[in-house]
Write an enzyme that holds these catalytic residues in place. Structure first.
Site, PDB file in Angstrom:
ATOM      1  N   ASN A 108      -3.038   8.162 -15.798  1.00  0.00           N
ATOM      2  CA  ASN A 108      -2.417   8.486 -16.864  1.00  0.00           C
ATOM      3  C   ASN A 108      -3.711  10.035 -17.098  1.00  0.00           C
ATOM      4  O   ASN A 108      -5.251   9.508 -17.275  1.00  0.00           O
ATOM      5  CB  ASN A 108      -3.005   7.716 -17.899  1.00  0.00           C
ATOM      6  CG  ASN A 108      -2.623   8.514 -19.300  1.00  0.00           C
ATOM      7  OD1 ASN A 108      -1.260   8.705 -19.284  1.00  0.00           O
ATOM      8  ND2 ASN A 108      -3.271   8.740 -20.552  1.00  0.00           N
ATOM      9  N   HIS A 110      -5.223  11.991 -20.310  1.00  0.00           N
ATOM     10  CA  HIS A 110      -5.547  11.740 -21.986  1.00  0.00           C
ATOM     11  C   HIS A 110      -5.898  12.868 -22.229  1.00  0.00           C
ATOM     12  O   HIS A 110      -6.962  13.625 -21.442  1.00  0.00           O
ATOM     13  CB  HIS A 110      -6.215  10.657 -21.992  1.00  0.00           C
ATOM     14  CG  HIS A 110      -6.360  10.198 -23.613  1.00  0.00           C
ATOM     15  ND1 HIS A 110      -5.112  10.116 -24.353  1.00  0.00           N
ATOM     16  CD2 HIS A 110      -7.369  10.617 -24.907  1.00  0.00           C
ATOM     17  CE1 HIS A 110      -5.644  10.189 -25.328  1.00  0.00           C
ATOM     18  NE2 HIS A 110      -6.699  10.872 -25.790  1.00  0.00           N
TER      19      HIS A 110
HETATM   20  C1  GAR Z   1      -0.822  16.765 -23.210  1.00  0.00           C
HETATM   21  O1  GAR Z   1      -1.538  17.626 -23.370  1.00  0.00           O
HETATM   22  C2  GAR Z   1      -1.551  15.124 -22.189  1.00  0.00           C
HETATM   23  O2  GAR Z   1      -2.886  15.204 -22.168  1.00  0.00           O
HETATM   24  C3  GAR Z   1      -1.072  14.706 -23.008  1.00  0.00           C
HETATM   25  O3  GAR Z   1       0.843  14.934 -24.210  1.00  0.00           O
HETATM   26  C4  GAR Z   1       0.654  16.197 -22.983  1.00  0.00           C
HETATM   27  C5  GAR Z   1       1.880  16.328 -22.390  1.00  0.00           C
HETATM   28  O4  GAR Z   1       1.831  17.648 -21.960  1.00  0.00           O
HETATM   29  N1  GAR Z   1      -0.508  13.351 -22.758  1.00  0.00           N
HETATM   30  C6  GAR Z   1      -0.719  12.267 -24.259  1.00  0.00           C
HETATM   31  O5  GAR Z   1      -1.496  12.435 -25.248  1.00  0.00           O
HETATM   32  C7  GAR Z   1      -0.375  11.361 -23.388  1.00  0.00           C
HETATM   33  N2  GAR Z   1      -1.697  10.185 -24.524  1.00  0.00           N
HETATM   34  P1  GAR Z   1       3.020  18.182 -20.403  1.00  0.00           P
HETATM   35  O6  GAR Z   1       3.973  17.996 -20.770  1.00  0.00           O
HETATM   36  O7  GAR Z   1       3.451  19.810 -20.736  1.00  0.00           O
HETATM   37  O8  GAR Z   1       2.111  18.195 -19.336  1.00  0.00           O
END
Ligand code: GAR
Length: 208
Positions: A108, A110
């Site tokens: 994952n 984060h």
């Molecule tokens: C990213 O910043 C990722 O790290 C975060 O959501 C965003 C998704 O962006 N994930 C979380 O917060 C999971 N806990 P993306 O769809 O453009 O990759």
């Protein structure tokens, strides 16, 4: 060559970073073979289709709870013969049916330096709102293995990013994506696919 299955829920910029890294041979010994979305409207699905990657949609809303949803995800992962599962902006917590069956095979990304601003309730912009409200001067991103506890699995890679005085959650999110997430996620995927990550006492180390 390892089969990489990417789970997404939204815009998919991390998926795009993985697609670009595969094209540019930054990901060695791995191929994105399927993208599974929990959200039928995720733009990430279009990114996959444009790159001729198989897509599957498993809408979270069609399942009554986390356990039944996780079982559907588990069947899909098995059908796709996933060697590595990447949660790239996947906004659903998976039950232990999945995390146990794929132990040390799910990673994952984060958007903070774990153990700060992580765990249940910390996702997307909420993470950056919390970092700004605390007043930290550095935040960043973490790539880690997924286990039974949200954001608590072994850390593979981290990268710090400076917080600026006038940052909003949106500007901080963008800088962390550009300077950390889109770099360390493909790196970690490549390390995994080359069997360069070893686990010792529940911690992850990069083999020399
Ligand atoms: C990213 O910043 C990722 O790290 C975060 O959501 C965003 C998704 O962006 N994930 C979380 O917060 C999971 N806990 P993306 O769809 O453009 O990759």
């Amino acid at each position: 060559m390892k089969n990489i299955v990417v789970l997404v829920s939204g815009g998919g910029t991390n998926l795009q970073a993985l697609i670009d890294a595969e094209k540019n041979n930054i990901i060695k010994n791995g191929k994105i073979t399927c993208v599974i979305s929990s959200n039928p409207d995720a733009y990430a699905l279009e990114r996959a289709e444009k790159n001729n990657i198989k897509t599957r949609v498993l809408p979270r809303k069609q399942f009554p709870d986390c356990v039944s949803y996780s079982r559907a995800i588990l069947s899909a992962l098995d059908e796709e013969k996933a060697d590595l599962v990447v949660l790239a902006g996947f906004m659903t917590i998976l039950s232990e049916d999945v995390t146990k069956a794929y132990a040390y095979r799910i990673i994952n990304v984060h958007p903070a330096l774990i153990p700060s601003f992580c765990g249940a309730g910390y996702y997307g912009l909420k993470v950056h709102e919390a970092a700004l409200s605390y007043g930290v001067k550095y935040s960043g991103a973490t790539v880690h293995f997924v286990n039974e506890v949200a954001d608590a699995g072994a850390i593979i890679l981290q990268k710090p990013v400076e917080v600026m005085k006038n940052d909003t959650p949106e500007t901080l999110q963008k800088r962390i994506m550009e300077q950390a997430e889109w770099i360390i996620l493909p790196q970690a995927v490549s390390l995994f696919c080359q069997d360069k990550i070893e686990i010792s006492n529940g911690k992850a180390f990069i083999k020399e």
